[in-house]
Scaffold this motif. Sequence first.
Motif: not given
Length: 214
Positions: A165-173, A177-193
């Motif tokens: 569930p955590t990995q899936a939520s990070l991928l969905a987050a 803009n998947p070419r800008k953000w990363s699920p393995v190095n998420p910034n605070s915005h991606i973590q909250k999302k």
Amino acid sequence: MGFMLLSVLLVVLMRWVNPLGSMLMIERKIAHWNMTQQRTWKDWNQISDNIKIAVIAAEDQTFSNHWGFDFKAMNRALKHNQNNKKIRGASTITQQVAKNIFLWSSRSWVRKGFESWFTLWIELTWSKQRILEIYLNSVEWDEGVFGIEAASRHYFKVSANQLTPTQASLLAAILPNPRKWSPVNPNSHIQKKAEWIRTQMNNLGGKYYLDKLK
């Protein structure tokens, strides 16, 4: 008339035949000819329920009920865009499939018209499961990374049926803009999302929500 008949034939055919690629993949290849593209098709039962419900929670929570268009979301986006420089989209998962598989990515009223045409026929001829299956196998997750199997291995070194569930939520987050953000190095915005997505996954009923798509 010829275009209309051909487009409907293609849509109906893909009810049973898996698309070999997408127009988005072709567009990206033309823009970056030397870039290697990763994509491996996975059938519905080979994909984790976690990522299925995660993308619905993140992208289109009325997916099981609408006929391709979320008019309330479109109205909210229209009001937002009238007063803000940052454009907010309101595309459903079905509309995104129509665009990714059959059309080009740049915004225009002409493309929106074609998108609506394909969206209508996709909803008329495919099941919701089939729509989500093709979406997960065609969406872009990074430069040259298309489909959930390639994304799972690219980011987490696991197959699509092993996503937590955590990995899936990070991928969905990262999907806006998947070419800008990363699920393995998420910034605070991606973590909250991602946290918000996990909450929504539970609120929707988790994997039991998927029974509505049959």
